[in-house]
Design a protein around this motif. Structure first.
Motif, short mmCIF file in Angstrom:
data_model
loop_
_atom_site.label_atom_id
_atom_site.label_comp_id
_atom_site.label_asym_id
_atom_site.label_seq_id
_atom_site.Cartn_x
_atom_site.Cartn_y
_atom_site.Cartn_z
N GLU A 14 0.83 -1.20 0.00
CA GLU A 14 0.00 0.00 0.00
C GLU A 14 0.87 1.25 0.00
OE1 GLU A 14 -2.09 3.42 1.53
OE2 GLU A 14 -0.49 2.35 2.61
N ARG A 18 0.96 4.00 -3.06
CA ARG A 18 0.57 5.38 -2.75
C ARG A 18 1.71 6.36 -3.04
NH1 ARG A 18 1.29 7.11 2.21
NH2 ARG A 18 1.03 5.00 3.04
N TYR A 69 -4.84 -2.19 -4.34
CA TYR A 69 -4.55 -0.92 -3.66
C TYR A 69 -5.83 -0.27 -3.13
CZ TYR A 69 -3.47 3.97 -2.93
OH TYR A 69 -3.36 5.22 -2.38
N SER A 73 -6.11 0.32 0.83
CA SER A 73 -6.13 1.70 1.33
C SER A 73 -7.40 1.97 2.11
CB SER A 73 -6.00 2.69 0.16
OG SER A 73 -7.07 2.53 -0.76
#
Length: 338
Positions: A14, A18, A69, A73
Motif C-alpha cells: 500500500e 501510494r 490498492y 487503502s
C-alpha cells in the motif's frame, strides 16, 4: 484464505502504491529499500500476478495491483479511524450525573455547553430521571436534587435557591382582575394548575396563607413542572411553580406573577448530592464549582426580576413533610417525576 494473508506485505504494498517509489515507502515505514522490495515479491508470489509495472522511474500498479490498492487503502483507513476513536474514548474521562427531568431540560440543558467548553477532556452523561441514585450499586458521580435531606448521610452543597410563586399569562390575569383586585379572591375564580410532585402544592400554600377555599379536586394536575408551566403560559390557569424553571416564560413576558401582594417563597432549592468519598473526584469538584457560579448568576437574575416588580420574598426552609413515607431514612421529593 485471510489467515494466510501476509499483512506486513500488504502494508508495504500500500505504501509503494501510494508513494510510487520503493525508496519513499521505505522512508515512511522506516525500513530498508531491500526489505520493501522483498515484501512486494512475496506478495506477488502469493497472488501469482505482477502488482506493479515500472514507468518513468515510478512504480505504477497494474490492473490487479490497482484493485488491491483500493481495497488495502480503504481497509487501512478504516482501521486507523477505529484506532483513533478507541484512543479518544480511552483518553476521554467520563462524568455521569442524575438530574430531575424538568430541571435538566429547562435549566441545565441550555447551559451545559459552557461546562463542556471548560472541560473538553470529559465526556458527560446526564440521566434525567426522578429516581435518586443508589451510590452503592450504581455508577454515578453525583445527583443534582431538588430539596435537602440532611439525614441521608450524603455530602450536599446548595448550588441555587428557588423561588415559588403563583403565575399566569398576562391575558389570564386580566380575566381574573375582572372579578376582583384582591389576589386571594382572584384565586377563588381561577383554574388552578396543580404540580403534584412539587414541594409547595396549592393546598399547602393556600392553607399557610389562610386565604381561598382549597379545592378538593383539581381539574388540571400534572407530574411534570414543564407541562404545568407551559399550560399556564398558554392561558389555561394559574400555576404555583418555580421561577427558576419558568424563567424563560417570565423573562419573555409569557408568564407574570399573579400579584406583587403575594409572598414569593425562597428556599434552598437545588443541591449537588453525592457520597462524601466522591468529593475526592476532580470532576465532582469542577461541576460543583460550575453550578455554584452558574446557579448564583441565575439566582441573582431571578431575584432582581422579582424585586423590580415589587414582589416580597420570604425565606423559608421548605414545608415540613414526612418524605420517607415509612420506615428507614427519609428522602427528599424530586421536583418533578418527568
Amino acid at each position: 484464505m485471510l489467515r494466510d494473508m501476509n499483512m506486513n506485505a500488504l502494508r508495504h504494498f500500500e505504501a509503494v502504491a501510494r508513494r510510487g517509489r520503493v525508496s519513499k515507502a521505505a522512508e515512511e515505514l522506516r525500513v530498508t529499500t531491500s526489505a520493501v522490495s522483498q515484501q512486494i515479491r512475496l506478495l506477488e508470489q502469493q497472488f501469482g500476478v505482477l502488482l506493479f509495472r515500472r514507468e518513468n522511474r515510478r512504480l505504477i500498479p497494474t490492473e490487479e495491483g490497482e484493485r488491491l490498492y483500493i481495497a488495502t487503502s480503504q481497509a487501512f483507513r478504516m482501521v486507523a479511524e477505529v484506532h483513533s476513536a478507541i484512543v479518544r474514548q480511552r483518553q476521554m474521562r467520563q462524568f455521569i450525573m442524575r438530574v430531575s427531568p424538568s430541571f435538566g431540560v429547562r435549566w441545565l440543558g441550555p447551559r451545559v455547553k459552557s461546562f463542556l467548553d471548560q472541560n473538553p477532556d470529559w465526556s458527560v452523561r446526564v440521566d434525567a430521571t426522578p429516581e435518586f441514585t443508589d451510590f452503592e450499586t450504581e455508577i454515578v458521580d453525583l445527583d443534582l436534587r431538588y430539596g435537602s435531606d440532611p439525614r441521608s448521610g450524603m455530602h450536599e452543597v446548595c448550588v441555587m435557591q428557588d423561588f415559588i410563586l403563583p403565575m399566569c399569562s398576562p391575558a389570564y390575569l386580566e380575566t381574573l382582575r375582572a372579578f376582583s383586585d384582591d389576589p386571594m379572591e382572584q384565586l377563588c375564580h381561577a383554574q388552578l394548575i396543580d404540580s403534584v410532585k412539587t414541594f409547595y402544592r396549592w393546598d399547602v400554600w393556600l392553607n399557610q396563607r389562610g386565604g381561598a377555599t382549597v379545592p378538593s379536586v383539581y381539574a388540571l394536575r400534572f407530574d411534570r413542572s414543564s407541562m404545568a408551566i407551559q399550560l399556564a403560559a398558554d392561558g389555561a390557569g394559574v400555576t404555583l411553580e418555580s421561577a427558576v424553571l419558568a424563567w424563560r416564560e417570565l423573562a419573555t413576558g409569557a408568564l407574570v406573577p399573579l400579584s406583587d401582594r403575594l409572598d414569593v417563597i425562597e428556599f434552598s432549592g437545588y443541591h449537588v448530592v453525592c457520597p462524601p468519598r466522591h468529593t475526592n473526584r476532580r470532576i465532582v469538584r469542577l461541576f460543583t464549582e460550575w453550578m455554584l457560579e452558574e446557579g448564583g448568576r441565575h439566582e441573582a437574575e431571578v431575584r432582581t426580576y422579582l424585586t423590580d416588580r415589587g414582589c416580597p420574598i420570604v425565606l423559608e426552609g421548605g414545608p415540613a413533610q414526612d418524605w420517607g413515607g415509612g420506615e428507614g431514612p427519609a428522602r427528599p421529593m424530586p421536583h418533578d417525576a418527568q
